[in-house]
Design an enzyme around this catalytic site. Structure first.
Site, PDB file in Angstrom:
ATOM      1  N   GLU A 132      -1.285   5.018  14.931  1.00 41.51           N
ATOM      2  CA  GLU A 132      -0.336   5.835  14.186  1.00 41.51           C
ATOM      3  C   GLU A 132      -1.077   6.741  13.212  1.00 41.51           C
ATOM      4  OE1 GLU A 132       3.988   5.181  12.190  1.00 41.51           O
ATOM      5  OE2 GLU A 132       2.415   3.816  11.525  1.00 41.51           O
TER       6      GLU A 132
ATOM      7  N   GLU B   4      10.232  -3.337   9.018  1.00 34.62           N
ATOM      8  CA  GLU B   4      10.364  -2.078   9.755  1.00 34.62           C
ATOM      9  C   GLU B   4       9.019  -1.387   9.631  1.00 34.62           C
ATOM     10  OE1 GLU B   4      10.271   1.300  10.854  1.00 34.62           O
ATOM     11  OE2 GLU B   4      11.398   1.898   9.071  1.00 34.62           O
TER      12      GLU B   4
ATOM     13  N   LYS C 243      10.091  -3.335  -5.222  1.00 32.17           N
ATOM     14  CA  LYS C 243       8.735  -2.873  -5.492  1.00 32.17           C
ATOM     15  C   LYS C 243       8.562  -1.579  -4.691  1.00 32.17           C
ATOM     16  CE  LYS C 243       4.145  -2.413  -4.976  1.00 32.17           C
ATOM     17  NZ  LYS C 243       3.615  -1.179  -4.361  1.00 32.17           N
TER      18      LYS C 243
END
Length: 492
Positions: free
Chosen positions: A385, A250, A175
């Protein structure tokens, strides 16, 4: 206008919904392709195809050595089509053609490396402590793997997952990000043209709720491998736990790039600039926190600002361009919002801070390379982030303070250390809580070196032999070769 269909069982097929969604060029803003909008029924078909390919037909009939030779052929095919795939990546996500050519030139090495490992994934003979028994272990593929990839480096990060999964003998359903699906569909067609059996690799494009969630929930998917934000990773981990799936995550980072006063400052300036402004800061390992020893703080920051101010922005297909556009509209808005947050928190704007809408950047999503000084490590700019070309500069006095600041983060993906002291290099590498530490360099990766994070930066490792083990399961076998039958209630 190009139109892309799903890729299931070796065929390009229309989604059961019959719908499409657009994809645009981040540089020009122009719509250039339509992608099939998949849904739960398409996921079901893709998993069925992957499961059938796993359990019967050409793929499980291959010996491990033959599977390895096939991976080598896949690498050769990618190398032959590298420039074409690189250009699709640029059109899809706005990254520089020079960088994408570099990635596509390197990607075949993953297939060569894992092709070489395919027939070396052996079990063990175990010297048991019980007489009259022979014990050994075998390895086998974990099963059907769901791979969910991000928009920032679609083919490289797909390869980190796909090559070891294929080496282990798994089959997959991919995906891709709804923002950058085209290159993945082209990539998989290249693999099948090179001889990969139908059904081994399938692609269902669409949105997370329509495709990602059914893929994670599917009872015949044994493992989910995901790269993306920690927020989404947390949801996937919780969802996968309901069916006890293996999970590899990750996730994000807020990596410290630490410069000591004994460093080669010329090299460090270049490393800091490439660490945050390469890929327009849209990388999980971006060195977004610059920690500078106080004794050189002003001089070093001045040099970083001076070099960053020369960055050439514009067409990512132009080899002279150094900073490209932001890939998605949502990310563009997010980066601009963080710049305003930093200002409101009292950080001092040393460079940039604005969108660029003129000249070669007209029509695209461009933000100036931006540097803030006087940043508190407790601030949002230092803790969250941004995923864009925004650098937060933080001073420190000594090693102890540098370690404390570096580790004062919920992330732990990467870190850089710039020093001429080899002892310090080892001390800092041991003390910093990250999955990777670069010393006197930054952002180096290899198919040989494990990559992954700690804390909120993820679970598991990609690259190296560690990665392929994550796609295997171990079976233990006990054989009675002369053990006498004793008391059945006593474990011997």
């Amino acid at each position: 206008m190009q139109r892309y269909l799903l890729h299931i069982n070796g065929q390009q097929v229309q989604s059961r919904t019959g719908g499409f969604f657009p994809t645009d060029d981040p540089y020009s803003g122009a719509r250039w392709a339509e992608i099939a909008r998949g849904g739960p029924q398409d996921v079901e078909l893709a998993v069925d195809a992957a499961h059938a390919a796993l359990t019967s037909g050409a793929w499980p009939e291959l010996t491990a050595s033959a599977r390895g030779r096939l991976l080598h052929r896949l690498g050769d095919a990618i190398a032959e089509r590298g420039d074409e795939l690189a250009r699709t990546e640029v059109r899809d996500n706005g990254k520089l053609l020079t960088e994408m050519r570099g990635q596509l030139g390197y990607i075949p090495e993953w297939f060569y490396y894992y092709g070489g490992l395919a027939d070396k994934l052996v079990g063990d003979v175990v010297p048991l402590d019980k007489k009259g028994f022979f014990g050994y272990t075998t390895t086998s593929p974990v099963g059907v793997v769901g791979i969910i990839t991000p928009w920032n480096s679609p083919l490289l990060l797909l390869t980190w997952k796909l090559a070891p999964a294929l080496a282990a003998g798994c089959t997959v359903v991919i995906k891709p990000s709804e923002f950058t699906s085209a290159s993945t569909l082209d990539f998989v067609r290249v693999l099948e043209e090179a001889g990969l059996p139908p059904g081994v690799v399938n692609v269902v494009t669409g949105y997370g709720a329509d495709v990602g969630e059914p893929l994670v929930d599917h009872p015949r998917v044994a493992k989910i491998s995901f790269t993306g934000s920690d927020t989404t990773g947390r949801r996937i981990s919780a969802q996968a736990a309901r069916t006890f799936k293996h999970v590899g995550l990750e996730l994000g980072g807020k990596s410290p790039n630490i410069v000591f006063d004994d460093a080669d400052l010329d090299a460090a300036v270049n490393g800091v600039i490439s660490g945050i402004f390469a890929a327009t800061g849209q990388t999980c390992i971006a060195g977004s926190r610059l920690l500078v020893q106080s004794s050189i703080h002003d001089e070093f920051v001045e040099r970083v600002v001076k070099l960053a101010a020369t960055a050439k922005m514009g067409d990512p297909l132009d080899p002279n361009t150094q900073v490209g556009p932001i890939t998605t509209p949502d990310q563009y808005a997010k980066v601009l919002d963080y710049i305003n947050v930093a200002k409101s928190e009292g950080a001092e704007l040393a460079l940039g801070g604005s969108e660029v809408t003129s000249g070669p950047c007209a029509g695209g999503r461009f933000i100036e390379p931006t540097i803030f000084t006087g940043v508190a490590n407790s601030s949002r700019l230092a803790q969250e982030e941004v995923f864009g070309p925004v650098l937060a500069v933080i001073p420190f006095e000594d090693e102890a303070e540098a370690v404390a600041i570096a580790n004062d983060s919920r992330f732990g993906l990467g870190a850089g250390v710039w020093t001429a002291d080899i002892g310090r290099a080892f001390r800092m590498s041991a003390a910093i809580q990250t999955g990777t530490v670069w010393v006197n360099t930054y952002r180096a990766v290899s198919y040989l070196m494990p990559f992954g994070g700690v804390k909120d930066s993820g679970i598991g490792r990609e690259n190296g032999i560690d990665a392929v083990r994550d796609y295997l399961q171990t079976k233990s076998v006990w054989i009675n070769i002369g053990a006498t039958t004793g008391n059945p209630f006593v474990l011997r």
